[in-house]
Design an enzyme around this catalytic site. Sequence first.
Site, PDB file in Angstrom:
ATOM      1  N   PRO A  89     -28.341  23.093 -25.949  1.00  0.00           N
ATOM      2  CA  PRO A  89     -27.410  22.579 -24.581  1.00  0.00           C
ATOM      3  C   PRO A  89     -28.338  22.772 -23.246  1.00  0.00           C
ATOM      4  O   PRO A  89     -27.455  22.527 -22.329  1.00  0.00           O
ATOM      5  CB  PRO A  89     -26.245  23.665 -24.751  1.00  0.00           C
ATOM      6  CG  PRO A  89     -26.419  24.057 -26.374  1.00  0.00           C
ATOM      7  CD  PRO A  89     -28.070  23.699 -26.636  1.00  0.00           C
ATOM      8  N   GLU A 116     -28.629  32.075 -32.861  1.00  0.00           N
ATOM      9  CA  GLU A 116     -28.496  32.176 -31.623  1.00  0.00           C
ATOM     10  C   GLU A 116     -29.681  31.512 -30.722  1.00  0.00           C
ATOM     11  O   GLU A 116     -29.561  31.035 -29.514  1.00  0.00           O
ATOM     12  CB  GLU A 116     -28.506  33.662 -31.001  1.00  0.00           C
ATOM     13  CG  GLU A 116     -27.265  34.526 -31.707  1.00  0.00           C
ATOM     14  CD  GLU A 116     -25.971  33.851 -32.047  1.00  0.00           C
ATOM     15  OE1 GLU A 116     -25.567  33.155 -31.149  1.00  0.00           O
ATOM     16  OE2 GLU A 116     -25.762  33.532 -33.171  1.00  0.00           O
ATOM     17  N   ARG A 154     -32.010   2.257 -33.698  1.00  0.00           N
ATOM     18  CA  ARG A 154     -31.602   0.944 -33.574  1.00  0.00           C
ATOM     19  C   ARG A 154     -32.215  -0.057 -32.499  1.00  0.00           C
ATOM     20  O   ARG A 154     -31.948  -1.171 -32.278  1.00  0.00           O
ATOM     21  CB  ARG A 154     -30.134   0.911 -33.067  1.00  0.00           C
ATOM     22  CG  ARG A 154     -29.612   1.917 -32.224  1.00  0.00           C
ATOM     23  CD  ARG A 154     -28.019   2.039 -32.190  1.00  0.00           C
ATOM     24  NE  ARG A 154     -27.249   0.794 -31.996  1.00  0.00           N
ATOM     25  CZ  ARG A 154     -27.037   0.375 -31.151  1.00  0.00           C
ATOM     26  NH1 ARG A 154     -27.686   0.614 -29.916  1.00  0.00           N
ATOM     27  NH2 ARG A 154     -26.401  -1.031 -31.293  1.00  0.00           N
ATOM     28  N   ASP A 169     -27.684  -7.079 -26.301  1.00  0.00           N
ATOM     29  CA  ASP A 169     -28.302  -7.776 -25.028  1.00  0.00           C
ATOM     30  C   ASP A 169     -27.219  -7.983 -24.052  1.00  0.00           C
ATOM     31  O   ASP A 169     -27.596  -7.537 -22.676  1.00  0.00           O
ATOM     32  CB  ASP A 169     -28.932  -9.150 -25.241  1.00  0.00           C
ATOM     33  CG  ASP A 169     -30.121  -9.088 -26.070  1.00  0.00           C
ATOM     34  OD1 ASP A 169     -30.661  -7.922 -26.188  1.00  0.00           O
ATOM     35  OD2 ASP A 169     -30.474  -9.819 -26.526  1.00  0.00           O
TER      36      ASP A 169
HETATM   37  C1  9WO Z   1     -25.063  30.245 -29.463  1.00  0.00           C
HETATM   38  C2  9WO Z   1     -24.235  31.173 -28.662  1.00  0.00           C
HETATM   39  C3  9WO Z   1     -23.411  32.357 -28.831  1.00  0.00           C
HETATM   40  C4  9WO Z   1     -22.869  32.966 -27.888  1.00  0.00           C
HETATM   41  C5  9WO Z   1     -23.018  32.711 -26.488  1.00  0.00           C
HETATM   42  C6  9WO Z   1     -23.763  31.275 -26.229  1.00  0.00           C
HETATM   43  C7  9WO Z   1     -24.606  30.925 -27.100  1.00  0.00           C
HETATM   44  N1  9WO Z   1     -25.150  29.768 -27.118  1.00  0.00           N
HETATM   45  C8  9WO Z   1     -25.554  29.500 -28.526  1.00  0.00           C
HETATM   46  C9  9WO Z   1     -26.488  28.453 -28.822  1.00  0.00           C
HETATM   47  O1  9WO Z   1     -26.685  27.720 -27.816  1.00  0.00           O
HETATM   48  N2  9WO Z   1     -26.964  28.348 -30.023  1.00  0.00           N
HETATM   49  C10 9WO Z   1     -27.884  27.215 -30.412  1.00  0.00           C
HETATM   50  C11 9WO Z   1     -27.405  26.630 -31.625  1.00  0.00           C
HETATM   51  C12 9WO Z   1     -29.122  27.725 -30.467  1.00  0.00           C
HETATM   52  C13 9WO Z   1     -29.953  26.558 -30.815  1.00  0.00           C
HETATM   53  C14 9WO Z   1     -29.358  25.441 -31.870  1.00  0.00           C
HETATM   54  N3  9WO Z   1     -28.144  25.378 -31.540  1.00  0.00           N
HETATM   55  C15 9WO Z   1     -27.302  24.568 -30.848  1.00  0.00           C
HETATM   56  C16 9WO Z   1     -27.782  23.435 -30.110  1.00  0.00           C
HETATM   57  N4  9WO Z   1     -26.136  24.231 -30.532  1.00  0.00           N
HETATM   58  N5  9WO Z   1     -25.799  23.481 -29.865  1.00  0.00           N
HETATM   59  C17 9WO Z   1     -26.758  22.639 -29.833  1.00  0.00           C
HETATM   60  C18 9WO Z   1     -26.780  21.245 -28.850  1.00  0.00           C
HETATM   61  C19 9WO Z   1     -28.024  20.635 -28.986  1.00  0.00           C
HETATM   62  C20 9WO Z   1     -28.240  19.411 -28.194  1.00  0.00           C
HETATM   63  N6  9WO Z   1     -26.948  18.983 -27.338  1.00  0.00           N
HETATM   64  C21 9WO Z   1     -25.757  19.894 -27.504  1.00  0.00           C
HETATM   65  C22 9WO Z   1     -25.683  21.009 -28.279  1.00  0.00           C
END
Ligand code: 9WO
Length: 251
Positions: A89, A116, A154, A169
Amino acid sequence: MRIDVVTLFPEFIAQCAGFGVVGRAQERGLLRLQGWNPRDHAEGGYRRVDDRPFGGGPGMVMMIEPLRACLAAARAADATPAPVVYLSPQGGPLTQAKVRELAARPRLILLCGRYEGVDERLLAAEVDEEISIGDYVLSGGELPAAVLIDAVARLQDGALNDAESAAQDSFEGDGLLDCPHYTHPARHELGEVPAVLRSGDHAAIARWRRQQSLGRTWLRRPDLLDEAALSKADRALLEAFRQAQEGEGGR
Ligand code: 9WO
């Protein structure tokens, strides 16, 4: 194109990429996917890949060494240099422009986190680019990796059949939303197919579709209109759509 995916759930990625356009791209040799499990590179009887966070707090953090060894193995599977992409994220947004950029590379390594997250030192040393598919937290990077793989697959030359390519396209390049689609029956209790689509007038149909794309983008995603390069004809179509919308009172 070759994509290596470093993940604790390689079979999940294989499943996701086994069907439809992505499955076909693999069968046609346009895409080569391989999963790599950091657990196979972990030491000791327990094959640990995670440990408790320094500083305390809940949850676990993925350890440096299993990931580093796993990335090295993935990298060494092919002589072509490959950027490492971490799905999180905290990354930059995955847009169609970014998808086009990634699809043009001969090779990618995708790193999927769990728990995490990943020890920051591993990310600093090994990751070339961090990408997000949207502003929400999932339980791991595997679904975002599957999304990226689908979008990139794709765009490989020959992945889509002729009909799919033609659709691409006409809609994918211009940054507008798609127009509505209809099929048989022409009359149904849920409504009638717009007459223009049954007129056989191909120029009028193309104009109507363009107008619908412009109008829907204006209604639903005005932010995209700011970026789109609209012709004079586009502006006239959109103005007419707005007028009609006013008369109708909207939806
Ligand atoms: C876990 C967490 C717990 C309490 C407060 C904040 C927190 N953040 C996270 C977190 O980001 N965990 C991730 C889980 C660790 C890396 C992999 N994970 C993940 C990737 N969750 N969401 C994504 C992601 C990747 C790409 N686009 C959107 C979401």
